[in-house]
Motif scaffolding. Structure first.
Motif, mmCIF file in Angstrom:
data_model
loop_
_atom_site.group_PDB
_atom_site.id
_atom_site.type_symbol
_atom_site.label_atom_id
_atom_site.label_comp_id
_atom_site.label_asym_id
_atom_site.label_seq_id
_atom_site.Cartn_x
_atom_site.Cartn_y
_atom_site.Cartn_z
ATOM 1 N N ALA A 94 21.888 0.670 10.381
ATOM 2 C CA ALA A 94 20.473 0.902 10.642
ATOM 3 C C ALA A 94 19.775 1.409 9.390
ATOM 4 O O ALA A 94 18.737 0.870 8.971
ATOM 5 C CB ALA A 94 20.305 1.901 11.781
ATOM 6 N N TYR A 95 20.355 2.436 8.757
ATOM 7 C CA TYR A 95 19.636 3.020 7.629
ATOM 8 C C TYR A 95 19.716 2.163 6.378
ATOM 9 O O TYR A 95 18.773 2.130 5.587
ATOM 10 C CB TYR A 95 20.081 4.467 7.406
ATOM 11 C CG TYR A 95 19.396 5.365 8.408
ATOM 12 C CD1 TYR A 95 18.065 5.725 8.226
ATOM 13 C CD2 TYR A 95 20.035 5.784 9.577
ATOM 14 C CE1 TYR A 95 17.391 6.503 9.169
ATOM 15 C CE2 TYR A 95 19.374 6.550 10.528
ATOM 16 C CZ TYR A 95 18.054 6.912 10.315
ATOM 17 O OH TYR A 95 17.386 7.654 11.241
ATOM 18 N N SER B 149 19.726 -1.146 6.395
ATOM 19 C CA SER B 149 18.728 -2.216 6.522
ATOM 20 C C SER B 149 17.311 -1.660 6.412
ATOM 21 O O SER B 149 16.436 -2.302 5.835
ATOM 22 C CB SER B 149 18.908 -3.027 7.813
ATOM 23 O OG SER B 149 19.360 -2.239 8.858
ATOM 24 N N LEU B 150 17.101 -0.443 6.925
ATOM 25 C CA LEU B 150 15.787 0.178 6.731
ATOM 26 C C LEU B 150 15.511 0.406 5.249
ATOM 27 O O LEU B 150 14.409 0.167 4.771
ATOM 28 C CB LEU B 150 15.720 1.515 7.468
ATOM 29 C CG LEU B 150 15.278 1.479 8.929
ATOM 30 C CD1 LEU B 150 15.210 2.884 9.484
ATOM 31 C CD2 LEU B 150 13.917 0.808 9.051
ATOM 32 N N LEU C 281 14.545 -2.777 3.637
ATOM 33 C CA LEU C 281 13.160 -3.102 4.018
ATOM 34 C C LEU C 281 12.166 -2.256 3.236
ATOM 35 O O LEU C 281 11.188 -2.754 2.678
ATOM 36 C CB LEU C 281 12.971 -2.880 5.523
ATOM 37 C CG LEU C 281 11.539 -3.017 6.037
ATOM 38 C CD1 LEU C 281 11.113 -4.473 6.011
ATOM 39 C CD2 LEU C 281 11.394 -2.462 7.441
ATOM 40 N N ILE C 282 12.445 -0.944 3.174
ATOM 41 C CA ILE C 282 11.522 -0.044 2.477
ATOM 42 C C ILE C 282 11.474 -0.395 0.998
ATOM 43 O O ILE C 282 10.407 -0.443 0.385
ATOM 44 C CB ILE C 282 11.943 1.427 2.702
ATOM 45 C CG1 ILE C 282 11.716 1.796 4.172
ATOM 46 C CG2 ILE C 282 11.165 2.361 1.799
ATOM 47 C CD1 ILE C 282 12.319 3.114 4.589
ATOM 48 N N THR D 260 9.413 -3.415 0.567
ATOM 49 C CA THR D 260 8.015 -3.114 0.867
ATOM 50 C C THR D 260 7.340 -2.373 -0.279
ATOM 51 O O THR D 260 6.211 -2.670 -0.648
ATOM 52 C CB THR D 260 7.953 -2.273 2.158
ATOM 53 O OG1 THR D 260 8.561 -3.017 3.202
ATOM 54 C CG2 THR D 260 6.523 -1.947 2.542
ATOM 55 N N LEU D 261 8.082 -1.405 -0.873
ATOM 56 C CA LEU D 261 7.477 -0.603 -1.934
ATOM 57 C C LEU D 261 7.303 -1.400 -3.218
ATOM 58 O O LEU D 261 6.334 -1.212 -3.951
ATOM 59 C CB LEU D 261 8.326 0.650 -2.196
ATOM 60 C CG LEU D 261 8.310 1.694 -1.075
ATOM 61 C CD1 LEU D 261 9.179 2.881 -1.440
ATOM 62 C CD2 LEU D 261 6.889 2.160 -0.786
ATOM 63 N N ARG E 237 6.807 -4.599 -3.427
ATOM 64 C CA ARG E 237 6.042 -5.836 -3.239
ATOM 65 C C ARG E 237 4.709 -5.797 -3.986
ATOM 66 O O ARG E 237 4.317 -6.774 -4.604
ATOM 67 C CB ARG E 237 5.803 -6.045 -1.733
ATOM 68 C CG ARG E 237 4.907 -7.206 -1.445
ATOM 69 C CD ARG E 237 5.422 -8.056 -0.308
ATOM 70 N NE ARG E 237 4.640 -9.280 -0.241
ATOM 71 C CZ ARG E 237 3.597 -9.449 0.568
ATOM 72 N NH1 ARG E 237 3.240 -8.478 1.388
ATOM 73 N NH2 ARG E 237 2.919 -10.564 0.570
ATOM 74 N N LYS E 238 4.055 -4.625 -3.937
ATOM 75 C CA LYS E 238 2.747 -4.515 -4.579
ATOM 76 C C LYS E 238 2.847 -4.857 -6.062
ATOM 77 O O LYS E 238 2.037 -5.624 -6.593
ATOM 78 C CB LYS E 238 2.216 -3.094 -4.395
ATOM 79 C CG LYS E 238 0.808 -2.905 -4.896
ATOM 80 C CD LYS E 238 0.349 -1.473 -4.646
ATOM 81 C CE LYS E 238 -0.729 -1.100 -5.652
ATOM 82 N NZ LYS E 238 -0.999 0.328 -5.650
ATOM 83 N N VAL F 199 3.359 -8.592 -6.522
ATOM 84 C CA VAL F 199 2.125 -9.344 -6.274
ATOM 85 C C VAL F 199 1.184 -9.219 -7.458
ATOM 86 O O VAL F 199 0.639 -10.211 -7.956
ATOM 87 C CB VAL F 199 1.447 -8.829 -4.978
ATOM 88 C CG1 VAL F 199 0.032 -9.349 -4.884
ATOM 89 C CG2 VAL F 199 2.248 -9.247 -3.772
ATOM 90 N N LEU F 200 1.021 -7.975 -7.956
ATOM 91 C CA LEU F 200 0.087 -7.767 -9.061
ATOM 92 C C LEU F 200 0.546 -8.503 -10.312
ATOM 93 O O LEU F 200 -0.259 -9.069 -11.046
ATOM 94 C CB LEU F 200 -0.052 -6.269 -9.340
ATOM 95 C CG LEU F 200 -0.904 -5.506 -8.322
ATOM 96 C CD1 LEU F 200 -0.952 -4.035 -8.666
ATOM 97 C CD2 LEU F 200 -2.318 -6.066 -8.269
ATOM 98 N N ILE G 105 -0.382 -12.095 -9.968
ATOM 99 C CA ILE G 105 -1.824 -12.315 -10.137
ATOM 100 C C ILE G 105 -2.202 -12.201 -11.600
ATOM 101 O O ILE G 105 -2.982 -13.008 -12.120
ATOM 102 C CB ILE G 105 -2.621 -11.300 -9.281
ATOM 103 C CG1 ILE G 105 -2.367 -11.582 -7.808
ATOM 104 C CG2 ILE G 105 -4.100 -11.389 -9.583
ATOM 105 C CD1 ILE G 105 -2.921 -10.526 -6.887
#
Lengths: 215, 247, 68, 228
Positions: free
Chosen positions: C28-29, C31-32, C35-36, C39-40, C42-43, C46-47, C50
Motif C-alpha cells: 500500500a505505502y 504504491s502510494l 503515485l506521490i 504526482t509531485l 509531474r509539474k 510539464v513545464l 512547454i
C-alpha cells in the motif's frame, strides 16, 4: 448585385480553435448572408477544414459559437441540419453500393423521399454508370456520385471541402455555374479549394484568409 | 488580438487557488494518517477472532471505501465538464483517475493479503473483491481512453462519457456480483463485523478521513499540473515554464 | 490507552501474522509513494515540455522572419 | 423536393443499407460465427471430453464465446462508415441521431447476433448440455445479445477514431458485459437443475430495456466526439 435585404444565414462568433495545444485561429468572426459565395483560403495546416467542420457543427470550437439565423447551432441542430449540405474530404460513398444506391440512401438519410436518382445522376455525367459499384468507379466518378446531391436539395447553406478534387475542367465549370445559381436563389456556398475558379468572378467571391500560426 | 485571453483567466485563478489549499490539505492528511495508523497498529486491542491480522483493516477499508467515492467524484466532474462544457471540471476528472486506480489497486492487494490468513487463499471470488476488480478495470479504461486521444479536449469528453456509463453500471455490476456470489459461495463470510470497539473504530475512521484528505491533496496537485499542460499556449504558462527552465 | 506489544520484535511479529500485515502495508505505502512521486514531479516535467516547445516555436518564428 | 420521410422510414432506410452492404460483403457475417464455433470446440479439447464436466461448464463456455464473438464483430460497426465519411453524413442528418444509431445497432445484431443464437443449440449438443436448459439458453441469448451489441456500440463509438482501438475496446466494454454474463449463465444453470429461472430472465429483460433507452444517447454523444 446588391443584397441589402439579405439576412445573416450563418455567422461565426469569436471562434477559437485549438488542436493539440496549438491555436489554429482565434476570435474569428464573420457573417455569411444568402447570396454569398465564400472561399476559405490559407496554407496547409492553417485550419481550413477545421473551420468548415466547426461551421457544419461536426466539431465543437474551443470557444465561441456558430449562429444559424441568430440561434446557436447546438440549440437548433435538427433545423440547421435540414438547411445544411456538407460534403467533406471523404465522399460518404460506399464502395459496396452502386452509384444509384449511394445517392438513394444519402438522399433518404437527408430526409428526401420522392426523387429520381437516375435523373439526378445524369447531371453529373454518370448516366450509364448507375448500376456500377462505386468501388469500381474512377476517383472522379466517385466524387461526382457524392456531388450529385447538390442537384437535389433545398438546403440553403452549402459547405464544401475541396469539392473540385479529381473533377475535370468541364465538371468544375458546371459546379461553379451551379454555385452561382444557388447563390442567386438565396443560398450561400462556403468552399475551400486550391484550384482557381474561372467562372465565378473575383468581385462575386468573398475570401476569408487563415494564416498558419506558430503560437 | 488578446481579447480571447480574457475568459481564460479562470484557469490561472484556479491554479493559484488550488496552490493555496495544497499545503494545508497535505499536512492534515499526513497528521491524520500518522495518528490513525499508529493508533491502529500499536494501541488498538487485538481482535479475539482474527488476532493481529485484522490490523490490515486500517489500510484496507479506507482504500476500499475511498476507491468508490473517488470514482463517483470523477464521474461528477466529468458530467459537469460534458454538460456545461467547463474545462476545469474535465481537468479535475482527468486528475482523479490515476489516483483512484492506485487506491483501488491498494484495496485489492490488501484485501487479498488479508484473505490469505483468514480464508487460507490469496483470492476468493468474494463479491467485494470481484466488484473492486471490475472497478479497477473501469478506472484503467478511463485512463487509457484519455491517453489514447492526441487532442485532450476530445480525450476528456470521451473519457467523461465512459466514466458516466461506468457510474450507471457500477450498482448493476455490484448487484450482479452479489447475487452470483450468494449462488456460488456461502461458506466464506467475513466475521466479527458487527460491533467494533471504539479503540478500533476511531482510528479506522481517522484513517478513512485521512485517505479522503490525501486523495483531495493529490488531486489538487495533479489538477495544477493538468492546468499547465492544457494551457501550454497561454503566456502566463509560458512565462512560468521559461522561468523554471532558466533555473 | 496502552501499547499492545511488549517489544519491537513482538510488534513486527504481529501475533504470527507479521508477513501478511507488513506485506499489505508495504504494498500500500510503496504504491502510494510511487503515485506521490509521479504526482509531485509531474509539474516539472510539464513545464519542461512547454519550455522546449516555446523555444522551438521561437526558433521557427525567427527562421521565418529571417526569410522574409 | 419534399422532405417527407418519417422516423420509421429513416430507420428502415439505414437498416436496409447496412443489410445490403453486409450481403455483398459476406465475410463480416461468417467470420464472427466461425470464431464462435471454434472457441467453443476448443474447450473440450483443452479440458477433456468427460460429459459431466462439459455439461457443467457449457453455459459459461457458450456465453463467454458469444461475448468475445460479439466484441470481435463490433469493431467494424462504425469503422467503414467512419473511413468513408458516411458517419459524418449520418451526424448531419436532420433525423434524430439516436434513431439512426439504433438502426445500425439493430442491423449489426441481425447480422451477427442472430446467427449466433441459431447455431448455439448445436454447440450445446457438443458440450452435452442438460436438455432442460435449451430453452433457457435460447431465451437468454435472445434477450442478452442485443444488450451486448448496444453496450459494445458505446465502446466502439468511443474508439472508432483511434488507430489502435482494438485492445482498448475490450478493456472498455468487457467490464460492462459482466452483469449480462452472470444472469444469463445463472438462468441456464437454474434451468439445467430444473429450477425456475424467470427472475434472471426478468433482470436481463430489464437490462435490455434500460440499454435500449440509454445506450443510443451515449453512442450518439460518443460518435460526435470521435468525428470531431
Amino acid at each position: 448585385m446588391t443584397k441589402q435585404d439579405s439576412k445573416a444565414l450563418l455567422s461565426a462568433n469569436s471562434l477559437t480553435c485549438i488542436r493539440e495545444e496549438r491555436i489554429l485561429f482565434d476570435e474569428l468572426s464573420f457573417t455569411i448572408n444568402s447570396g454569398d459565395i465564400v472561399q476559405i483560403e490559407g496554407p496547409n495546416g492553417a485550419g481550413k477544414t477545421s473551420l468548415l467542420r466547426i461551421l457544419a457543427g461536426l466539431s465543437r470550437p474551443y470557444a465561441g459559437e456558430v449562429m444559424y439565423l441568430d440561434e446557436s447551432i447546438t440549440r437548433c441542430r435538427d433545423e440547421y441540419n435540414e438547411d445544411l449540405l456538407y460534403l467533406g474530404h471523404l465522399a460518404g460513398v460506399k464502395s459496396e453500393l452502386t452509384a444509384e444506391e449511394n445517392l438513394y440512401f444519402n438522399l433518404r438519410v437527408s430526409g428526401y423521399d420522392q426523387f429520381d436518382a437516375r435523373d439526378i445522376l445524369s447531371n453529373v455525367n454518370l448516366t450509364g454508370f448507375e448500376d456500377a459499384l462505386a468501388g469500381h468507379l474512377s476517383a472522379g466518378q466517385h466524387r461526382r456520385t457524392a456531388l450529385a446531391r447538390l442537384w437535389h436539395t433545398n438546403s440553403r447553406i452549402w459547405i464544401l471541402d475541396e469539392p473540385f478534387t479529381a473533377i475535370d475542367k468541364r465538371g468544375v465549370a458546371e459546379l461553379e455555374q451551379l454555385f452561382l445559381q444557388h447563390a442567386d436563389n438565396g443560398g450561400c456556398v462556403i468552399v475551400t479549394t486550391h484550384q482557381d475558379m474561372g467562372i465565378i468572378s473575383e468581385e462575386r467571391l468573398r475570401k476569408i484568409r487563415l494564416e498558419y500560426r506558430f503560437v | 488580438m488578446w481579447k480571447w485571453l480574457h475568459p481564460y483567466a479562470e484557469p490561472q485563478r484556479a491554479y493559484r487557488l488550488a496552490g493555496k489549499f495544497i499545503p494545508w490539505l497535505s499536512i492534515l492528511a499526513i497528521l491524520m494518517l500518522l495518528t490513525g495508523t499508529t493508533w491502529g497498529m500499536v494501541f488498538s486491542p487485538t481482535d479475539y477472532q482474527q488476532g493481529d491480522s485484522y490490523r490490515i483493516i486500517f489500510v484496507h477499508v479506507p482504500a476500499a471505501s475511498m476507491s468508490m467515492s473517488a470514482y463517483i467524484g470523477m464521474a461528477i466532474a466529468a458530467f459537469i465538464g460534458l454538460v456545461w462544457q467547463i474545462k476545469l471540471a474535465d481537468w479535475m476528472a482527468a486528475s482523479i483517475a490515476p489516483i483512484g486506480a492506485v487506491i483501488t489497486f491498494i484495496a485489492l492487494v490488501t484485501g487479498s493479503t488479508w484473505g490469505k490468513p483468514m480464508w487460507g487463499t490469496w483470492w476468493v471470488w468474494d463479491a467485494r473483491l470481484t466488484s473492486e476488480l471490475v472497478l479497477l478495470f473501469l478506472y484503467l479504461g478511463v485512463i487509457s481512453l484519455y491517453a489514447s486521444f492526441e487532442d485532450k479536449v476530445l480525450a476528456a469528453r470521451a473519457a467523461g462519457i465512459l466514466s458516466i456509463v461506468g457510474v450507471i453500471n457500477i450498482p448493476i455490476i455490484k448487484y450482479s456480483v452479489d447475487w452470483w456470489n450468494s449462488l456460488h459461495q456461502g461458506s466464506i463470510k467475513m466475521t466479527g463485523k458487527t460491533a467494533m470497539p471504539p479503540d478500533m473504530l476511531v482510528p479506522l475512521v481517522i484513517n478513512i478521513l485521512g485517505f479522503g484528505v490525501m486523495i483531495g491533496a493529490l488531486s489538487l496537485i495533479r489538477f495544477r499540473s493538468e492546468i499547465l499542460a492544457r494551457n501550454g499556449m497561454r503566456p502566463w504558462v509560458r512565462e512560468l515554464a521559461l522561468a523554471e527552465g532558466a533555473k | 490507552m496502552q501499547a499492545q506489544f511488549q517489544s519491537v520484535s513482538d510488534f513486527l511479529n504481529m501475533g504470527g501474522y507479521g508477513f501478511y500485515v507488513w506485506l499489505s502495508y508495504g504494498v500500500a505505502y510503496v504504491s502510494l509513494a510511487i503515485l506521490i512521486g509521479f504526482t509531485l514531479t509531474r509539474k516539472g516535467r510539464v513545464l519542461k515540455e512547454i519550455a522546449a516547445k516555446a523555444k522551438r516555436e521561437q526558433r521557427l518564428a525567427q527562421h521565418r522572419s529571417a526569410k522574409e | 423536393m419534399k422532405r417527407g420521410i418519417s422516423f420509421t422510414q429513416a430507420f428502415f432506410t439505414l437498416l436496409m443499407r447496412d443489410l445490403k452492404i453486409a450481403v455483398r460483403h459476406r465475410g463480416d457475417i461468417f467470420n464472427p460465427l466461425l470464431f464462435f464455433i471454434i472457441v467453443v470446440t476448443l474447450f473440450p479439447l483443452g479440458i477433456g471430453s468427460e460429459a459431466k464436466i462439459l455439461s457443467r461448464i457449457a453455459p459459461g463456455v457458450i456465453w463467454v464465446a458469444a461475448l468475445l464473438a460479439s466484441m470481435l464483430s463490433l469493431e467494424r460497426l462504425f469503422k467503414a462508415d467512419f473511413n468513408d465519411g458516411s458517419l459524418e453524413q449520418m451526424l448531419l442528418s436532420p433525423q434524430p441521431l439516436q434513431l439512426l444509431v439504433l438502426a445500425k445497432v439493430l442491423a449489426h445484431w441481425l447480422l451477427t447476433g442472430l446467427p449466433l443464437i441459431i447455431i448455439a443449440p448445436l454447440l450445446a449438443v457438443l458440450l452435452h448440455m442438460e436438455e432442460s436448459a435449451y430453452p433457457a439458453l435460447i431465451e437468454t441469448l435472445l434477450l442478452g445479445t442485443p444488450i451486448l451489441s448496444l453496450l459494445g456500440a458505446i465502446g466502439v463509438a468511443l474508439t472508432v477514431g483511434l488507430r489502435k482501438g482494438g485492445v482498448l475496446l475490450s478493456l472498455l466494454i468487457l467490464p460492462l458485459y459482466i452483469p449480462v454474463l452472470i444472469f444469463a449463465t445463472g438462468a441456464i444453470e437454474f434451468a439445467a437443475s430444473s429450477q425456475p429461472y424467470d427472475g434472471q430472465l426478468a433482470i436481463i429483460a430489464a437490462l435490455l430495456v434500460g440499454s435500449l433507452v440509454l445506450a443510443p444517447f451515449a453512442i450518439g454523444a460518443s460518435l460526435r466526439v470521435s468525428t470531431n
